[in-house]
Each structure stands twice: as C-alpha cells, then as structure tokens.
Scaffold this motif. Sequence first.
Motif, PDB file in Angstrom:
ATOM      1  N   ALA A  35       0.852  -1.195   0.000  1.00  0.00           N
ATOM      2  CA  ALA A  35       0.000   0.000   0.000  1.00  0.00           C
ATOM      3  C   ALA A  35       0.883   1.239   0.000  1.00  0.00           C
ATOM      4  CB  ALA A  35      -0.923   0.010   1.216  1.00  0.00           C
ATOM      5  N   VAL A  36       0.378   2.289  -0.638  1.00  0.00           N
ATOM      6  CA  VAL A  36       1.091   3.565  -0.681  1.00  0.00           C
ATOM      7  C   VAL A  36       0.145   4.659  -0.223  1.00  0.00           C
ATOM      8  CG1 VAL A  36       2.144   5.308  -2.161  1.00  0.00           C
ATOM      9  CG2 VAL A  36       2.667   2.884  -2.525  1.00  0.00           C
ATOM     10  N   CYS A  37       0.557   5.379   0.817  1.00  0.00           N
ATOM     11  CA  CYS A  37      -0.178   6.547   1.280  1.00  0.00           C
ATOM     12  C   CYS A  37       0.585   7.762   0.755  1.00  0.00           C
ATOM     13  CB  CYS A  37      -0.255   6.560   2.807  1.00  0.00           C
ATOM     14  SG  CYS A  37      -1.130   7.983   3.491  1.00  0.00           S
ATOM     15  N   ALA A  38       0.109   8.306  -0.362  1.00  0.00           N
ATOM     16  CA  ALA A  38       0.760   9.458  -0.999  1.00  0.00           C
ATOM     17  C   ALA A  38      -0.041  10.696  -0.644  1.00  0.00           C
ATOM     18  CB  ALA A  38       0.838   9.259  -2.509  1.00  0.00           C
ATOM     19  N   LEU A  39       0.460  11.492   0.284  1.00  0.00           N
ATOM     20  CA  LEU A  39      -0.322  12.598   0.823  1.00  0.00           C
ATOM     21  C   LEU A  39      -0.735  13.611  -0.233  1.00  0.00           C
ATOM     22  CD1 LEU A  39      -1.233  13.380   3.776  1.00  0.00           C
ATOM     23  CD2 LEU A  39       0.188  11.354   3.527  1.00  0.00           C
ATOM     24  N   VAL A  40       0.151  13.942  -1.165  1.00  0.00           N
ATOM     25  CA  VAL A  40      -0.167  14.908  -2.218  1.00  0.00           C
ATOM     26  C   VAL A  40      -0.913  14.180  -3.326  1.00  0.00           C
ATOM     27  CG1 VAL A  40       0.792  16.513  -3.911  1.00  0.00           C
ATOM     28  CG2 VAL A  40       1.874  16.282  -1.654  1.00  0.00           C
ATOM     29  N   ASP A  41      -2.069  14.708  -3.734  1.00  0.00           N
ATOM     30  CA  ASP A  41      -2.880  13.993  -4.721  1.00  0.00           C
ATOM     31  C   ASP A  41      -2.155  13.825  -6.054  1.00  0.00           C
ATOM     32  OD1 ASP A  41      -3.080  16.729  -5.161  1.00  0.00           O
ATOM     33  OD2 ASP A  41      -5.159  16.669  -5.818  1.00  0.00           O
ATOM     34  N   ALA A  42      -1.346  14.811  -6.443  1.00  0.00           N
ATOM     35  CA  ALA A  42      -0.578  14.684  -7.679  1.00  0.00           C
ATOM     36  C   ALA A  42       0.395  13.511  -7.582  1.00  0.00           C
ATOM     37  CB  ALA A  42       0.181  15.976  -7.962  1.00  0.00           C
ATOM     38  N   PHE A  43       1.030  13.345  -6.433  1.00  0.00           N
ATOM     39  CA  PHE A  43       1.930  12.212  -6.231  1.00  0.00           C
ATOM     40  C   PHE A  43       1.160  10.890  -6.309  1.00  0.00           C
ATOM     41  CE2 PHE A  43       5.005  14.815  -3.326  1.00  0.00           C
ATOM     42  CZ  PHE A  43       5.389  15.567  -4.421  1.00  0.00           C
ATOM     43  N   ASP A  60      -5.355  -4.639  -5.995  1.00  0.00           N
ATOM     44  CA  ASP A  60      -5.082  -6.029  -5.625  1.00  0.00           C
ATOM     45  C   ASP A  60      -3.655  -6.251  -5.152  1.00  0.00           C
ATOM     46  OD1 ASP A  60      -7.672  -6.585  -6.221  1.00  0.00           O
ATOM     47  OD2 ASP A  60      -7.276  -7.588  -8.131  1.00  0.00           O
ATOM     48  N   ASP A  61      -2.692  -5.634  -5.826  1.00  0.00           N
ATOM     49  CA  ASP A  61      -1.294  -5.789  -5.424  1.00  0.00           C
ATOM     50  C   ASP A  61      -0.825  -4.654  -4.518  1.00  0.00           C
ATOM     51  OD1 ASP A  61      -0.980  -8.141  -7.002  1.00  0.00           O
ATOM     52  OD2 ASP A  61      -0.767  -6.878  -8.782  1.00  0.00           O
ATOM     53  N   VAL A  62      -1.180  -3.441  -4.889  1.00  0.00           N
ATOM     54  CA  VAL A  62      -0.785  -2.262  -4.104  1.00  0.00           C
ATOM     55  C   VAL A  62      -1.967  -1.302  -4.024  1.00  0.00           C
ATOM     56  CG1 VAL A  62       0.844  -0.361  -3.846  1.00  0.00           C
ATOM     57  CG2 VAL A  62       1.593  -2.487  -4.955  1.00  0.00           C
ATOM     58  N   MET A  63      -2.364  -0.996  -2.827  1.00  0.00           N
ATOM     59  CA  MET A  63      -3.433  -0.010  -2.621  1.00  0.00           C
ATOM     60  C   MET A  63      -2.822   1.396  -2.600  1.00  0.00           C
ATOM     61  SD  MET A  63      -5.737  -1.896   0.330  1.00  0.00           S
ATOM     62  CE  MET A  63      -4.345  -2.513   1.301  1.00  0.00           C
ATOM     63  N   VAL A  64      -3.638   2.385  -2.977  1.00  0.00           N
ATOM     64  CA  VAL A  64      -3.177   3.771  -2.978  1.00  0.00           C
ATOM     65  C   VAL A  64      -4.246   4.659  -2.353  1.00  0.00           C
ATOM     66  CG1 VAL A  64      -2.379   5.740  -4.363  1.00  0.00           C
ATOM     67  CG2 VAL A  64      -1.825   3.400  -5.089  1.00  0.00           C
ATOM     68  N   VAL A  65      -3.822   5.521  -1.436  1.00  0.00           N
ATOM     69  CA  VAL A  65      -4.733   6.510  -0.832  1.00  0.00           C
ATOM     70  C   VAL A  65      -4.035   7.867  -0.843  1.00  0.00           C
ATOM     71  CG1 VAL A  65      -5.890   4.817   0.644  1.00  0.00           C
ATOM     72  CG2 VAL A  65      -3.895   6.070   1.518  1.00  0.00           C
ATOM     73  N   THR A  66      -4.830   8.924  -0.746  1.00  0.00           N
ATOM     74  CA  THR A  66      -4.276  10.276  -0.721  1.00  0.00           C
ATOM     75  C   THR A  66      -5.049  11.148   0.251  1.00  0.00           C
ATOM     76  OG1 THR A  66      -3.470  12.068  -2.145  1.00  0.00           O
ATOM     77  CG2 THR A  66      -5.691  11.251  -2.595  1.00  0.00           C
ATOM     78  N   ARG A  67      -4.585  12.368   0.425  1.00  0.00           N
ATOM     79  CA  ARG A  67      -5.166  13.254   1.434  1.00  0.00           C
ATOM     80  C   ARG A  67      -6.336  14.081   0.916  1.00  0.00           C
ATOM     81  NH1 ARG A  67      -2.629  18.862   2.596  1.00  0.00           N
ATOM     82  NH2 ARG A  67      -3.747  19.609   4.432  1.00  0.00           N
ATOM     83  N   TYR A  68      -6.160  14.717  -0.230  1.00  0.00           N
ATOM     84  CA  TYR A  68      -7.127  15.713  -0.692  1.00  0.00           C
ATOM     85  C   TYR A  68      -8.133  15.108  -1.662  1.00  0.00           C
ATOM     86  CZ  TYR A  68      -8.947  19.602  -3.484  1.00  0.00           C
ATOM     87  OH  TYR A  68      -9.771  20.464  -4.163  1.00  0.00           O
TER      88      TYR A  68
END
Length: 347
Positions: free
Chosen positions: A250-258, A275-283
């Motif tokens: 999983a990747v928590c990328a705080l900046v939405d562009a990132f 399924d392999d890597v989840m992604v979440v962001t802040r904004y």
Amino acid sequence: MPTSGAGPRPPTIADVAGAAGVSRTTVSHALNGIGKVDPRTRERIKQVAAELGYRPNLRAQRLRRGQAKAIALASTMPVAVAAGPSRLGFYMEIAAAAAESALLHGYALVLVPPVRSGTDLHSVDVDGAIVVEPDANDVAAAQLRERGLPYVALGRPVSPDEPAPYIDLRGELVAEKLLAHLREQGARRPALIIGSGQRHAAVDARTAYERVCAEYGWEPVVATAPETGGEQAGYDCCAELLARHPGTDAVCALVDAFAVGAVRAIKDGGRAVPDDVMVVTRYDGLRARTCEPPLTAVDLHLDRAASDAVELLLARLRGDVTTGMVVTSPEPRVIPRASSLRVTARA
C-alpha cells in the motif's frame, strides 16, 4: 436630476443631502456608521439614499480610511501540486470559499500566484492575508511580516518562530485515518510518500505514520518527492520505492498529484491497484475523483476551513484580542474508493 448625452448621471452624496435636508457630512456619517447622528435621522438618510439609488464611492472610502478592503490568499505551494494542469484543485477550492466569505464582509480576495524567492508581495495592496500551508521559513509569510501586515495560516505553521494564528487541518488525524483504512483493507507493509518540504501535512503525516508503524510492528518506509515535480515526481518516487521495497502492499501518498503518479508507476511496473498495491491520498479533489481507479481520499472540509480563516483574519484586522490563536477544523472523513477497497470489494 441633471442629465447629459451619456444618460442620467448617478446620484451623488449632495443629492442625498439635498433630498434629506441635511449636510453632506451628516449623510457621510450616517451611511458609514460614524459620528453622532440621531438614529431617526440616520434611518431617514438611508431610506432617501436607497430611494435615489445612491451608491457610495468605495475607492474614496478606502482612501479616507487608509484601507484596501482586500485580503490576499498566498502560498509557496507550486502549481504542480496546488492546482495542476486544469488550474483546479486544493488552492482554488480554498480560494472560491474564501472569496465568498470575504465578500460577505465587504472585502475582495486577491489571489496571489505561488510565491517563490524573487516574487515581491510588497506591491499588493491588501490589509492582510491568508497563507495556505506555510513551509518552514515560508517566503510569503516572511514578506508579510516585513510589511507589518497581519496574516493567518491555513494549516499549522511548522516554524517555532511563526507568530500567526492558524486553522488546524488536523494533519496527524488525517494520516491516522488513512492508515487505519489501509489496515482494515489488509495492508501490512504500507509506505508513505510525502513532499520534500516541511509543510505541516508532511511533518504531521510522518509523525503519525512512524507512531502507527511502531504500534503495529510495520517496517517504516518513507519516501519524499519535490512538490515542483507534480505527478511525474510521484511516479518516479513510487517506482524507486517499489524497486527498493518490492513487498510494499500500500502507498499513502499525501499529495494527490503524487498519488496519481504512483498509480501509473504501479501499473507500469506490472502490478494492479488495489489487488497488489493499494493507494490513498489526502485531498479529495478532481485528481482523486478522476484517477483510474478513483482514489480513496479525505474530506478536509476546506470550505469551512477557508471561511474560518477569513473570519480569523478579519478579527485580527479589527483588533479583536478575544479571538483564539487556533481554530480546529471539523473531523476529517475518509472517502473510500476503488484504489484501496480490496477486502470490502471481495466481501
């Protein structure tokens, strides 16, 4: 009323004074709420002014009072992360809400482009400013201090010497909620991608992430990317992160562009989201909603935060010492989307 070839002229303060049977000074005092004017006379003058369609000369009022009746919205955040190619995003959402709130109080909002070294804020005619998520040693904040202009910060200032009141966007809680969501969806090796600067969102997220990792026995993996690089910086950062830590789930990328760049990097690396890597962001902005798959993000209540920032600044301009230094925004709310709904989607 006298007319000319250009049509009827607008009524003047002299017209109001003549119709009301008072002096121009009395009209000025009555309409501006100053001086000692009998309440009944004041109301009669206002009624006459309304009937004549009189509108005060705002420029003249500002000159007499030494006020610009304008506030600025400024930030050092580059367009690549604050707005993006469409010029719609975090900064502009704040601007729209702040402009509406300012206008309700008779103030205009001046939207300042990203302030960098060499940019001069000294020529902007404003009474005060809102600085969006100031960085350490923030250039915009420094120039406002040099001018002696009051300002408030939208987001917690990270510099210990920063004197400004601020709206607390609750950075640590935002990160905690995103990480809790990832854990609920099965993440056991989440990584964090943040901007390489020292804005509160990055500082608070790192603090929360390291604390959560210690609590759950996760190996902390933190990567940084330059804000000026936008989506491509997020792509490059995520690709390198996955190469070094292939077990990342999983990747928590705080900046939405990132985060958008991270999704591309994951796919180009032959993996699937979520399924392999989840992604979440802040904004929760346009980028998050139009990404494929759509990104899990957070409702930061930016409209309320922007309005609170305007109110806090205007209180300072009035010299209201009873207003607190910190206003806490409403509790952030995670908005789950396909980029991280691994367990829920299969349930």
